[in-house]
Design a protein around this motif. Structure first.
Motif, PDB file in Angstrom:
ATOM      1  N   VAL A  54       0.839  -1.208   0.000  1.00  0.00           N
ATOM      2  CA  VAL A  54       0.000   0.000   0.000  1.00  0.00           C
ATOM      3  C   VAL A  54       0.869   1.252   0.000  1.00  0.00           C
ATOM      4  CG1 VAL A  54      -1.643   1.344   1.376  1.00  0.00           C
ATOM      5  CG2 VAL A  54      -1.973  -1.122   1.090  1.00  0.00           C
ATOM      6  N   THR A  55       1.969   1.205   0.727  1.00  0.00           N
ATOM      7  CA  THR A  55       2.893   2.342   0.750  1.00  0.00           C
ATOM      8  C   THR A  55       3.454   2.626  -0.641  1.00  0.00           C
ATOM      9  OG1 THR A  55       3.521   1.790   3.027  1.00  0.00           O
ATOM     10  CG2 THR A  55       5.002   3.253   1.814  1.00  0.00           C
ATOM     11  N   ASN A  56       3.581   1.578  -1.440  1.00  0.00           N
ATOM     12  CA  ASN A  56       4.138   1.708  -2.795  1.00  0.00           C
ATOM     13  C   ASN A  56       3.064   1.429  -3.853  1.00  0.00           C
ATOM     14  OD1 ASN A  56       7.336   1.864  -2.433  1.00  0.00           O
ATOM     15  ND2 ASN A  56       6.539   0.399  -0.925  1.00  0.00           N
ATOM     16  N   ALA A  57       1.840   1.841  -3.590  1.00  0.00           N
ATOM     17  CA  ALA A  57       0.715   1.482  -4.452  1.00  0.00           C
ATOM     18  C   ALA A  57       0.825   2.045  -5.861  1.00  0.00           C
ATOM     19  CB  ALA A  57      -0.597   1.933  -3.808  1.00  0.00           C
ATOM     20  N   SER A  58       1.033   3.336  -6.015  1.00  0.00           N
ATOM     21  CA  SER A  58       1.003   3.964  -7.349  1.00  0.00           C
ATOM     22  C   SER A  58       2.353   3.961  -8.037  1.00  0.00           C
ATOM     23  CB  SER A  58       0.471   5.402  -7.243  1.00  0.00           C
ATOM     24  OG  SER A  58       1.280   6.162  -6.354  1.00  0.00           O
ATOM     25  N   ARG A  59       3.399   4.015  -7.277  1.00  0.00           N
ATOM     26  CA  ARG A  59       4.754   3.977  -7.847  1.00  0.00           C
ATOM     27  C   ARG A  59       5.714   3.473  -6.765  1.00  0.00           C
ATOM     28  NH1 ARG A  59       5.642  10.233  -9.158  1.00  0.00           N
ATOM     29  NH2 ARG A  59       3.621   9.793 -10.126  1.00  0.00           N
ATOM     30  N   VAL A  97       8.844  -5.872  -8.799  1.00  0.00           N
ATOM     31  CA  VAL A  97       7.893  -4.919  -9.381  1.00  0.00           C
ATOM     32  C   VAL A  97       8.481  -3.523  -9.545  1.00  0.00           C
ATOM     33  CG1 VAL A  97       5.824  -6.129  -8.593  1.00  0.00           C
ATOM     34  CG2 VAL A  97       6.942  -4.490  -7.070  1.00  0.00           C
ATOM     35  N   SER A  98       9.553  -3.211  -8.805  1.00  0.00           N
ATOM     36  CA  SER A  98      10.128  -1.862  -8.884  1.00  0.00           C
ATOM     37  C   SER A  98      10.754  -1.574 -10.250  1.00  0.00           C
ATOM     38  CB  SER A  98      11.178  -1.671  -7.781  1.00  0.00           C
ATOM     39  OG  SER A  98      12.291  -2.523  -7.984  1.00  0.00           O
ATOM     40  N   THR A  99      10.968  -2.616 -11.058  1.00  0.00           N
ATOM     41  CA  THR A  99      11.584  -2.424 -12.383  1.00  0.00           C
ATOM     42  C   THR A  99      10.542  -2.274 -13.485  1.00  0.00           C
ATOM     43  OG1 THR A  99      11.699  -4.818 -12.779  1.00  0.00           O
ATOM     44  CG2 THR A  99      13.574  -3.802 -11.647  1.00  0.00           C
ATOM     45  N   MET A 100       9.266  -2.324 -13.134  1.00  0.00           N
ATOM     46  CA  MET A 100       8.201  -2.250 -14.140  1.00  0.00           C
ATOM     47  C   MET A 100       8.022  -0.833 -14.680  1.00  0.00           C
ATOM     48  SD  MET A 100       4.958  -4.529 -12.873  1.00  0.00           S
ATOM     49  CE  MET A 100       5.037  -6.306 -12.709  1.00  0.00           C
ATOM     50  N   ASP A 101       7.420  -0.767 -15.877  1.00  0.00           N
ATOM     51  CA  ASP A 101       6.953   0.506 -16.420  1.00  0.00           C
ATOM     52  C   ASP A 101       5.979   1.130 -15.415  1.00  0.00           C
ATOM     53  OD1 ASP A 101       6.186   2.342 -18.889  1.00  0.00           O
ATOM     54  OD2 ASP A 101       4.295   1.546 -18.055  1.00  0.00           O
ATOM     55  N   GLU A 102       6.007   2.448 -15.291  1.00  0.00           N
ATOM     56  CA  GLU A 102       5.232   3.124 -14.258  1.00  0.00           C
ATOM     57  C   GLU A 102       3.734   2.859 -14.375  1.00  0.00           C
ATOM     58  OE1 GLU A 102       4.399   7.706 -12.867  1.00  0.00           O
ATOM     59  OE2 GLU A 102       6.458   7.140 -13.377  1.00  0.00           O
ATOM     60  N   ASP A 103       3.180   2.943 -15.569  1.00  0.00           N
ATOM     61  CA  ASP A 103       1.740   2.690 -15.748  1.00  0.00           C
ATOM     62  C   ASP A 103       1.401   1.231 -15.483  1.00  0.00           C
ATOM     63  OD1 ASP A 103       1.285   5.332 -16.400  1.00  0.00           O
ATOM     64  OD2 ASP A 103       1.478   4.996 -18.561  1.00  0.00           O
ATOM     65  N   ALA A 104       2.254   0.356 -15.985  1.00  0.00           N
ATOM     66  CA  ALA A 104       2.040  -1.066 -15.750  1.00  0.00           C
ATOM     67  C   ALA A 104       2.128  -1.379 -14.259  1.00  0.00           C
ATOM     68  CB  ALA A 104       3.066  -1.891 -16.522  1.00  0.00           C
ATOM     69  N   TYR A 105       3.078  -0.716 -13.602  1.00  0.00           N
ATOM     70  CA  TYR A 105       3.287  -0.918 -12.168  1.00  0.00           C
ATOM     71  C   TYR A 105       2.011  -0.593 -11.382  1.00  0.00           C
ATOM     72  CZ  TYR A 105       5.122  -0.130  -7.437  1.00  0.00           C
ATOM     73  OH  TYR A 105       5.336  -0.158  -6.075  1.00  0.00           O
ATOM     74  N   ALA A 106       1.439   0.575 -11.645  1.00  0.00           N
ATOM     75  CA  ALA A 106       0.259   1.010 -10.892  1.00  0.00           C
ATOM     76  C   ALA A 106      -0.906   0.040 -11.081  1.00  0.00           C
ATOM     77  CB  ALA A 106      -0.140   2.417 -11.328  1.00  0.00           C
ATOM     78  N   THR A 107      -1.137  -0.404 -12.310  1.00  0.00           N
ATOM     79  CA  THR A 107      -2.245  -1.330 -12.586  1.00  0.00           C
ATOM     80  C   THR A 107      -1.999  -2.687 -11.935  1.00  0.00           C
ATOM     81  OG1 THR A 107      -2.686  -0.234 -14.693  1.00  0.00           O
ATOM     82  CG2 THR A 107      -3.562  -2.457 -14.421  1.00  0.00           C
ATOM     83  N   TYR A 108      -0.769  -3.167 -12.069  1.00  0.00           N
ATOM     84  CA  TYR A 108      -0.400  -4.472 -11.514  1.00  0.00           C
ATOM     85  C   TYR A 108      -0.503  -4.446  -9.987  1.00  0.00           C
ATOM     86  CZ  TYR A 108       2.275  -8.863 -11.144  1.00  0.00           C
ATOM     87  OH  TYR A 108       2.684 -10.154 -10.898  1.00  0.00           O
ATOM     88  N   MET A 109       0.024  -3.383  -9.375  1.00  0.00           N
ATOM     89  CA  MET A 109      -0.014  -3.288  -7.913  1.00  0.00           C
ATOM     90  C   MET A 109      -1.446  -3.142  -7.391  1.00  0.00           C
ATOM     91  SD  MET A 109       2.892  -3.745  -6.505  1.00  0.00           S
ATOM     92  CE  MET A 109       2.661  -3.041  -4.880  1.00  0.00           C
ATOM     93  N   ASP A 110      -2.297  -2.527  -8.178  1.00  0.00           N
ATOM     94  CA  ASP A 110      -3.700  -2.432  -7.770  1.00  0.00           C
ATOM     95  C   ASP A 110      -4.312  -3.823  -7.635  1.00  0.00           C
ATOM     96  OD1 ASP A 110      -6.212  -0.796  -7.380  1.00  0.00           O
ATOM     97  OD2 ASP A 110      -6.818  -1.989  -9.117  1.00  0.00           O
ATOM     98  N   SER A 111      -3.976  -4.717  -8.571  1.00  0.00           N
ATOM     99  CA  SER A 111      -4.472  -6.095  -8.494  1.00  0.00           C
ATOM    100  C   SER A 111      -3.870  -6.825  -7.290  1.00  0.00           C
ATOM    101  CB  SER A 111      -4.132  -6.849  -9.785  1.00  0.00           C
ATOM    102  OG  SER A 111      -4.818  -6.300 -10.887  1.00  0.00           O
ATOM    103  N   VAL A 112      -2.585  -6.570  -7.042  1.00  0.00           N
ATOM    104  CA  VAL A 112      -1.924  -7.199  -5.894  1.00  0.00           C
ATOM    105  C   VAL A 112      -2.580  -6.760  -4.592  1.00  0.00           C
ATOM    106  CG1 VAL A 112       0.213  -7.263  -4.546  1.00  0.00           C
ATOM    107  CG2 VAL A 112       0.307  -7.500  -7.029  1.00  0.00           C
TER     108      VAL A 112
END
Length: 360
Positions: free
Chosen positions: A100-105, A260-275
């Motif tokens: 949650v602390t790293n939810a969007s980026r 996950v920290s190496t992901m594209d920023e947009d992909a990261y936010a969507t992926y982390m939302d599912s997580v």
């Protein structure tokens, strides 16, 4: 005038006295046994037709004790299950807080999410594979099999480890928000055991080995049940393929499969939302499971209290039929001892009598 004289020979008197000593001795032994045990020596002879009542009461008490012993075991099982679920929830919560602390980026130690997720997965599997008296608590009816497979452990049936299964879905990872959403959807299918393209990647194929959600006819499998009292059955089973634990395994594996920290920023936010959604669902689900276990514990405790009260009543009734008054038994023993002593004294005197004593 005619007089009738009844003669009793010394032999007859001796035999009569011997029989009297024998019967008195047997009565004394019986009275002594009753005094020592507090129970009638020959219940059926003493009770007569009332013996039927004590037989029925003893049968009911045996059933009551069986329920009470079974409830003791069930209570210990439920307590172990509750502790296991709470431990699993703590493991998920520690990862969820960082996610949650790293939810969007990726902000604070996002690169540690993969390591933390693997540790939490190992702990989740360990507590879900808890055994009690040789049975796995979270496997359902198939209690001989450990329910969950470790992240890097190869499943002998599919030839895949959970890590391999998720990695084959993840591939090179998402490159944008759309591909991240699509990837999350494919992972959802696998954890819902609906990956028709490669069934070996399904949760119930590679990650889980206990009782499946559905039986061979497509009907839901029952959870474990137990009789806690006459006519009262409870469903107490919790399986590692219940939604809460599937969501936990899914959310943690999505982090464990990649940094996950190496992901594209947009992909990261969507992926982390599912997580985060999966881990949040897991948290809520485990709280509900703990509440259900606690409710079942209350049912078992209430049944145990009722059985204890019933047992006390039954044992009291049995005692009314079978027990002897200790004071009456002691008095009877004393009386029989005096009677036996008197018989011995008479016998001793008779043995000393002889015609020769009167011919001197």
């Amino acid at each position: 005038m005619t007089f009738g004289i009844t003669n009793i020979s010394s032999l007859q008197f001796s035999m009569f006295n011997r029989q009297n000593v024998q019967s008195t001795t047997l009565a004394l032994q019986r009275a002594g046994q009753e005094l020592a045990t507090g129970r009638k020596a020959d219940i059926f002879a003493d009770l007569g037709s009332n013996a039927v009542s004590t037989i029925k009461l003893r049968a009911r008490e045996a059933d009551t004790q069986t329920y009470m012993k079974s409830n003791d075991v069930l209570g210990n099982k439920l307590e172990t299950m509750l502790l296991s679920v709470d431990t699993a929830r703590d493991s998920v919560n520690s990862v969820l807080e960082r996610a949650v602390t790293n939810a969007s980026r990726p902000h604070i130690n996002a690169e540690a999410l993969q390591r933390d997720a693997i540790v939490a997965l190992d702990r989740l599997v360990a507590v879900m594979n808890t055994k009690y008296n040789g049975d796995h608590l979270f496997s359902g009816v198939n209690s001989e099999a450990a329910p969950l497979v470790q992240w890097s452990q190869t499943n002998a049936t599919t030839g895949l480890s959970p890590k391999d299964a998720i990695a084959s879905i993840f591939g090179g990872g998402p490159t944008d928000a759309a591909s991240a959403a699509s990837l999350a959807g494919q992972i959802d299918l696998a954890f819902a055991s609906n990956d028709a393209g490669n069934p070996n990647r399904n949760f119930e194929a590679t990650m889980y080995q206990g009782t499946p959600v559905l039986d061979g006819g497509g009907q839901p499998n029952d959870q474990l049940k137990a009789w806690v009292n006459v006519g009262h059955q409870v469903s107490y089973g919790v399986r590692a393929n219940d939604d809460a634990f599937v969501e936990a395994y899914k959310g943690l594996s999505m982090l464990a499969v990649t940094d996950v920290s190496t992901m594209d920023e947009d992909a990261y936010a969507t992926y982390m939302d599912s997580v985060i959604t999966a881990l949040g669902n897991a948290q809520d689900g485990m709280i509900a499971v703990s509440s259900q276990i606690g409710f079942t514990q209350q049912i078992v405790e209430t049944a145990q209290t009722q059985l204890t009260d019933v047992s006390l009543i039954q044992r009291t009734q049995i005692g009314t039929y079978e027990n002897v008054d200790p004071y009456e038994a002691a008095t009877r023993v004393q009386s029989l001892e005096i009677q036996l002593q008197a018989s011995y004294e008479v016998t001793s005197r008779l043995s000393g009598l002889s015609i020769l004593n009167f011919l001197r």
